[in-house]
Design a protein around this motif. Structure first.
Motif, short mmCIF file in Angstrom:
data_model
loop_
_atom_site.label_atom_id
_atom_site.label_comp_id
_atom_site.label_asym_id
_atom_site.label_seq_id
_atom_site.Cartn_x
_atom_site.Cartn_y
_atom_site.Cartn_z
N ASN A 112 28.25 -40.73 -43.15
CA ASN A 112 27.92 -41.75 -42.16
C ASN A 112 27.30 -42.93 -42.89
N SER A 113 28.18 -43.80 -43.40
CA SER A 113 27.70 -44.85 -44.29
C SER A 113 26.88 -45.91 -43.56
N THR A 114 27.15 -46.11 -42.28
CA THR A 114 26.36 -47.10 -41.55
C THR A 114 25.17 -46.39 -40.91
N SER A 115 24.07 -46.52 -41.58
CA SER A 115 22.89 -45.81 -41.12
C SER A 115 22.44 -46.29 -39.75
N THR A 116 22.94 -47.48 -39.33
CA THR A 116 22.52 -48.02 -38.05
C THR A 116 23.18 -47.29 -36.88
N ASN A 117 24.27 -46.54 -37.17
CA ASN A 117 25.01 -45.88 -36.10
C ASN A 117 24.11 -45.04 -35.20
N GLN A 118 23.14 -44.40 -35.82
CA GLN A 118 22.32 -43.48 -35.05
C GLN A 118 21.51 -44.19 -33.97
N PHE A 119 21.37 -45.50 -34.08
CA PHE A 119 20.51 -46.20 -33.13
C PHE A 119 21.25 -46.58 -31.85
N LEU A 120 22.56 -46.61 -31.90
CA LEU A 120 23.29 -47.05 -30.72
C LEU A 120 23.93 -45.86 -30.03
N ALA A 121 23.64 -45.70 -28.76
CA ALA A 121 24.25 -44.63 -27.97
C ALA A 121 25.05 -45.27 -26.84
N LYS A 122 25.93 -44.47 -26.24
CA LYS A 122 26.75 -44.99 -25.14
C LYS A 122 25.87 -45.57 -24.04
N GLU A 123 24.75 -44.89 -23.81
CA GLU A 123 23.86 -45.32 -22.71
C GLU A 123 23.23 -46.68 -23.00
N ASP A 124 23.24 -47.07 -24.28
CA ASP A 124 22.63 -48.36 -24.64
C ASP A 124 23.54 -49.54 -24.29
N ILE A 125 24.80 -49.26 -24.03
CA ILE A 125 25.73 -50.37 -23.78
C ILE A 125 25.61 -50.78 -22.31
N PRO A 126 25.17 -52.00 -22.05
CA PRO A 126 25.08 -52.42 -20.65
C PRO A 126 26.46 -52.43 -20.00
N GLN A 127 26.54 -51.89 -18.80
CA GLN A 127 27.82 -51.82 -18.10
C GLN A 127 28.40 -53.21 -17.90
N GLU A 128 27.51 -54.20 -17.73
CA GLU A 128 28.02 -55.56 -17.49
C GLU A 128 28.78 -56.10 -18.69
N PRO B 265 20.69 -63.48 -25.72
CA PRO B 265 19.28 -63.54 -26.12
C PRO B 265 18.56 -62.27 -25.69
N ILE B 266 17.70 -61.78 -26.56
CA ILE B 266 16.96 -60.56 -26.25
C ILE B 266 15.76 -60.94 -25.40
N THR B 267 15.64 -60.32 -24.25
CA THR B 267 14.52 -60.61 -23.37
C THR B 267 13.33 -59.74 -23.74
N ARG B 268 12.14 -60.17 -23.32
CA ARG B 268 10.92 -59.44 -23.65
C ARG B 268 11.00 -57.99 -23.15
N GLY B 269 10.63 -57.09 -23.99
CA GLY B 269 10.63 -55.68 -23.60
C GLY B 269 11.95 -54.98 -23.85
N THR B 270 12.97 -55.74 -24.30
CA THR B 270 14.27 -55.12 -24.58
C THR B 270 14.36 -54.76 -26.06
N GLU B 271 14.81 -53.57 -26.35
CA GLU B 271 14.92 -53.13 -27.74
C GLU B 271 16.28 -53.50 -28.29
N PRO B 272 16.36 -54.18 -29.44
CA PRO B 272 17.68 -54.49 -29.99
C PRO B 272 18.42 -53.23 -30.41
N LYS B 273 19.74 -53.28 -30.33
CA LYS B 273 20.55 -52.12 -30.66
C LYS B 273 21.42 -52.42 -31.88
N ASP B 290 18.24 -62.71 -35.41
CA ASP B 290 17.44 -63.87 -35.02
C ASP B 290 17.20 -63.96 -33.51
N GLY B 291 16.81 -62.88 -32.90
CA GLY B 291 16.48 -62.91 -31.48
C GLY B 291 17.68 -62.73 -30.56
N TYR B 292 18.85 -62.50 -31.14
CA TYR B 292 20.07 -62.32 -30.33
C TYR B 292 20.67 -60.93 -30.55
#
Lengths: 152, 314
Positions: A112-128, B265-273, B290-292
């Motif tokens: 898993n070369s991109t160590s950042t992968n672990q931080f993003l989950a499906k639930e993190d993706i806003p439906q919008e 833009p990341i709003t206050r209280g939102t954790e970047p992914k 940079d905040g986005y």
């Protein structure tokens, strides 16, 4: 006794007990010391300005000294040598990590070369986000209808 | 008969065949795209992605050079889509939504009218003919020239060139998504009343999509090292709920595949992914800068969305 002292600083004690406690405080050294500690705890919780109490600090430092030092749950020792050992082991661990990376590259092992992968989950993706994408690009009518709900 | 007469007769037979053989094979896609806009037809098609499948009843007509379509979901909620030219009306249990169609290609209108872009990114080959919805159809494969996009298999009607079936596969030849007609009938004329009974075309509807602003005056970002073959086809901005801030959606396409690049833009209280995930056939890559919150979304391989999300510079 400690419960009553704690209640005193939390304003949860009745008047009769207050009198009893204060009379004991003046007589017993142990009670006076406990009251001092609970006063400090109460001040911390209420975010008041705290003056350093060398007495409590000394007690805490003494208690810490008595505690055994642990290394990731693997090493348990009573002496301070453990901390020195942890620094000695770091280069070994680093070398091992480098070897693993080199070996996995050489043998084409999928890591898993991109160590950042672990931080993003499906639930993190806003439906919008998904809906906005499909609203502008999808060729599947089902997606297109679903996006109607969020685009309002 | 003299030799020259014989030669002339032979050429009369051979030349049309030669010209047919020499015709650019890509032109069939251009004609197929036109067919999907111009033909009058009614049928049912079935769509399936990794997680969902559904059937849709479709009526399509071209009346006085204007396209009309009526699509009704046959599974689940009885939602409908009505298209009149560029306008799209979606009726669901939540009410009516009006949208303007820009890059929207609803099956079977999946091919772009301009195929120049496809030539650069896909390799065309003809497969075998087979029956689809009781009609003979020619299999055309558009194989990706690189690993930045998936492969598209299209079966087009042997007589009128309408796409009858579409399958999208990855580089392991696994099906990502497919749509196929199960029944279809063509007719010379379709009555306009069929469409008008659903939406009052004389009425002026107000779009509920008020927050979409099409004009972006200040592009404060640069794009570098975009995946080859993709070009920007649209830019949409939306006001962030309750804030005096805009988020942006840049849409890229290679003619068949689409990727949206969001700059929010990341709003206050939102954790970047950060990272990459797949939701059904869609891959999403997220990065913070940079905040986005930067997110790229598309039915393309993960490497492609990763490259897109890494392409933004402030």
């Amino acid at each position: 006794m400690n419960e009553k002292i704690s209640s005193l600083f939390d304003s949860e004690i009745n008047n009769k007990d207050v009198d009893t406690l204060l009379s004991k405080k003046s007589k017993m050294e142990g009670v006076r010391s406990s009251m001092s500690d609970y006063q400090l705890i109460s001040d911390v919780l209420k975010k008041k300005t705290i003056l350093p109490k060398s007495n409590l600090t000394d007690k805490i430092m003494t208690a810490i000294d008595k505690e055994p030092t642990q290394m990731g749950g693997l090493v348990k020792a009573n002496s301070s040598n453990t901390a020195v050992m942890s620094f000695e082991i770091l280069p070994v661990l680093a070398s091992l990590a480098v070897l693993i990376v080199i070996a996995s590259t050489a043998f084409n092992i999928e890591v898993n070369s991109t160590s950042t992968n672990q931080f993003l989950a499906k639930e993190d993706i806003p439906q919008e986000i998904i809906n906005a994408h499909h609203a502008a690009t999808a060729n599947n009518m089902n997606y297109f209808i679903q996006v109607g709900d969020s685009a309002k | 008969m003299t030799f020259f007469k014989k030669l002339l007769t032979l050429l009369c037979f051979v030349f049309p065949l030669l010209s047919f053989a020499m015709e650019d094979p890509w032109l069939i896609l251009e004609k197929s795209a036109k067919a999907s806009q111009q033909l009058n037809y009614e049928g049912v098609f079935h769509s399936q992605s990794s997680s969902e499948s559904n059937s849709t009843h479709v009526i399509h007509a071209n009346i006085d050079n204007k396209e009309y379509c009526l699509l009704k979901m046959l599974d689940g909620a009885p939602n409908e889509v009505f298209c009149s030219g560029d306008m799209v009306y979606v009726t669901s249990q939540d009410g009516l939504l009006i949208k303007k169609r820009k890059n929207q290609f609803l099956f079977p209108s999946v091919l772009p009218s301009d195929i120049k872009h496809l030539k650069k990114n896909y390799q065309l080959s003809f497969g075998e003919k087979k029956r689809v919805a009781d009609r003979m159809a020619q299999h055309i494969e558009l194989k990706a020239k690189d690993n930045l996009r998936f492969n598209y298999h299209i079966w087009i009607d042997d007589k009128n060139l309408l796409p009858l079936k579409l399958i999208v596969t990855n580089n392991k030849n696994q099906t990502i998504e497919q749509s196929t007609f199960t029944t279809i009938a063509f007719s010379e004329v379709i009555d306009k009343d069929i469409f008008e009974k659903n939406i009052n075309l004389s009425k002026v509807y107000v779009s509920k999509n008020k927050f979409v602003e099409n004009y972006v005056s200040n592009k404060f970002w640069n794009l570098k090292d975009l995946p080859s073959g993709f070009k920007e086809v649209d830019l949409i901005s939306r006001r962030v709920n309750g804030l005096n801030l805009l988020d942006y959606q840049i849409i890229f396409s290679d003619g068949l595949a689409y990727v949206s690049l969001f700059i929010r833009p990341i709003t206050r209280g939102t954790e970047p992914k950060e990272g990459t995930v797949a939701i059904g056939p869609t891959n999403i890559s997220a990065r913070y800068q940079d905040g986005y919150q930067i997110m790229s979304v598309g039915m393309v391989p993960p490497e492609t969305v990763n490259t897109f999300s890494g392409a933004i510079e402030f």
